[in-house]
Motif scaffolding. Structure first.
Motif, PDB file in Angstrom:
ATOM      1  N   LEU A 262       0.815  -1.206   0.000  1.00 17.08           N
ATOM      2  CA  LEU A 262       0.000   0.000   0.000  1.00 17.08           C
ATOM      3  C   LEU A 262       0.856   1.268   0.000  1.00 17.08           C
ATOM      4  N   GLU A 263       1.936   1.267   0.752  1.00 14.92           N
ATOM      5  CA  GLU A 263       2.737   2.473   0.921  1.00 14.92           C
ATOM      6  C   GLU A 263       3.727   2.697  -0.216  1.00 14.92           C
ATOM      7  N   GLU A 264       4.363   1.623  -0.677  1.00 14.52           N
ATOM      8  CA  GLU A 264       5.422   1.762  -1.675  1.00 14.52           C
ATOM      9  C   GLU A 264       4.996   1.317  -3.064  1.00 14.52           C
ATOM     10  N   ARG A 265       3.819   0.706  -3.164  1.00 10.05           N
ATOM     11  CA  ARG A 265       3.299   0.223  -4.448  1.00 10.05           C
ATOM     12  C   ARG A 265       4.241  -0.776  -5.107  1.00 10.05           C
ATOM     13  N   VAL A 266       4.883  -1.607  -4.305  1.00  7.55           N
ATOM     14  CA  VAL A 266       5.723  -2.692  -4.820  1.00  7.55           C
ATOM     15  C   VAL A 266       5.482  -3.941  -3.979  1.00  7.55           C
ATOM     16  N   TYR A 267       5.818  -5.104  -4.553  1.00  5.99           N
ATOM     17  CA  TYR A 267       5.766  -6.365  -3.817  1.00  5.99           C
ATOM     18  C   TYR A 267       6.832  -7.286  -4.375  1.00  5.99           C
ATOM     19  N   GLU A 268       7.082  -8.381  -3.691  1.00 13.81           N
ATOM     20  CA  GLU A 268       8.050  -9.374  -4.143  1.00 13.81           C
ATOM     21  C   GLU A 268       7.381 -10.735  -4.159  1.00 13.81           C
ATOM     22  N   LYS A 269       7.665 -11.504  -5.200  1.00 12.28           N
ATOM     23  CA  LYS A 269       7.187 -12.879  -5.230  1.00 12.28           C
ATOM     24  C   LYS A 269       7.857 -13.692  -4.128  1.00 12.28           C
TER      25      LYS A 269
END
Length: 452
Positions: A262-269
């Motif tokens: 939500l805050e950084e608009r990134v994720y990791e698999k």
């Protein structure tokens, strides 16, 4: 075979037009021939065509100029360019202008017919797909949500307002069955999206060990059994909406990763340290009080504040009883269509019974009761005996304290048994947990086998 399809042939040479018309007429198509682009545009004003076959090099208006005109007026009309002066550059230029295919003279009859048939088939599929998307937009739009309640009118207006802010996080609260996912879908559609980019995840229905992989995906070898790379729901929601239902049941261990999303608009698999950017709205829903969950330590306070940017609370059906007749008619209209019955409607006694019911299962319970009633009735007015509802009785006792569970079941002497009490407890737990068997089993402190 697309027999009877209308094809417009454009070429300045009469001999070529005659030859192509013969090929197409023999194959069952209806070919109309014109000598230049101006005639072609005039013909398009008068007749609906399914495909255009045009020469590239013509006096006054060439094939590419005609293509531009056609694309501006009829963007979905298949267009094939034909030329005796083939080159890679001319083909690339034509493709950039939006031509569907490119043929070289002298034309091969078999190749021509294959291209025509393929493009006509594709156009038919596109029309069917567009109709499906349009049907979905109407089905899930705000215009299809029926309510005469002032409270719901305010809620629907808020939903339409936030739809214009396509990246604002929305939190939808309400009891089980009030229509939280219906609201989420309406916001998504009002944002200008179609349902292919609406991706729903039920956080209570997926085991904790699998939820992270389900959301974010995983790389090959990330865990035992991960024999290939897999995209998660976040990837599928690109450009659309990720709907996290029952967010109050998300495991604490996964909440920091959602906060980062939500805050950084990134994720990791799972199993990767490569950041994946996101481009979607997040809508969450829950029947729980997240503020109380934070106090109990089952939900992160910082995540709660990050999710609660635009809260929407849908009132239970018992607090907007004026909606019951309208909702009932909406559902009956749907059942008339799917069941092929006349279904004249509800008798006054049946409607009075619906209006008096407390609706612990809310709109979902109303729909299910009416579906049952439409099946057992023989095309007559729905009567109280068709509804599986008992007249409301007084409550057993006062409302219990917040930390207590109180159940009230009533039986006739003939119905009463230990099995009947157990079944009522199972039904209560399933309703409390939105029909999620794993959650209901935990609530009852029993094995999941109890539900099978």
């Amino acid at each position: 075979m697309n027999h009877g399809a209308r094809i417009l042939v454009v070429d300045d040479k009469q001999s070529f037009r005659f030859m192509i018309k013969g090929y197409l007429d023999d194959a069952g198509y209806l070919a109309t021939c014109v000598a230049d682009g101006t005639e072609a545009l005039a013909e398009l004003e008068q007749t609906r065509f399914d495909l255009i076959l045009s020469d590239m090099v013509m006096p006054e208006m060439d094939g590419v100029a005609l293509l531009r005109q056609v694309r501006s007026r009829y963007p979905r009309l298949p267009f094939v360019l034909v030329t005796a002066h083939g080159s890679v550059d001319s083909a690339v230029a034509a493709m950039k202008e939006g031509v569907d295919d490119y043929l070289l003279k002298p034309l091969n009859r078999v190749e021509l017919l294959l291209v025509v048939e393929r493009l006509l088939d594709h156009a038919k599929l596109q029309v069917s797909y567009d109709r499906m998307l349009d049907s979905e937009r109407k089905k899930f739009s705000f215009q299809n949500i029926s309510s005469s309640s002032p409270a719901m009118g305010t809620i629907l207006a808020a939903g339409q307002q936030v739809a214009a802010s396509s990246r604002t996080t929305v939190a939808i609260y309400g009891e089980s069955g009030v229509g939280k996912e219906v609201m989420a879908r309406a916001i998504h559609i009002a944002s200008g999206q179609n349902m292919t980019s609406f991706v729903a995840v039920n956080c209570a229905a997926i085991p904790e060990t699998l939820l992270e992989s389900e959301l974010f995906g995983h790389v090959k070898g990330a865990f035992t059994g991960a024999d290939h790379e897999r995209e998660g729901k976040c990837s599928r929601a690109h450009g659309g909406t990720l709907f996290l239902d029952e967010i109050g049941d998300m495991p604490l261990s996964l909440q920091p990763k959602l906060l980062r999303l939500l805050e950084e608009r990134v994720y990791e698999k799972v199993g990767s340290d490569r950041q994946q950017p996101t481009d979607f709205r997040i809508i969450v829903a829950t029947h729980r009080n997240l503020d109380e969950c934070c106090q109990q330590g089952t939900f992160r306070r910082d995540l709660f504040h990050r999710l609660n940017i635009f809260p929407i609370t849908i009132p239970p059906l018992r607090e907007r009883r004026e909606d019951i007749p309208q909702l009932a008619e909406l559902f009956l209209g749907s059942f008339r269509q799917h069941q092929g019955k006349q279904l004249p409607g509800l008798s006054k006694a049946a409607l009075d019974l619906l209006m008096a019911h407390d609706w612990p299962g809310n709109v979902r319970e109303l729909r299910n009761l009416l579906e049952y009633a439409t099946i057992v009735t023989n095309g007559d007015l729905i009567q109280p005996e068709h509804l599986r509802l008992q007249p409301q009785s007084a409550p057993c006792h006062k409302k219990p304290a917040n930390d207590r569970i109180s159940l009230c079941f009533t039986f006739s002497p003939e119905e009463f048994s230990l099995d009947a009490v157990t079944q009522k407890a199972i039904e209560w737990a399933l309703n409390k947990c939105d029909n999620n068997k794993s959650s209901a089993a935990r609530l009852l402190k029993a094995s999941r086998k109890l539900f099978y």
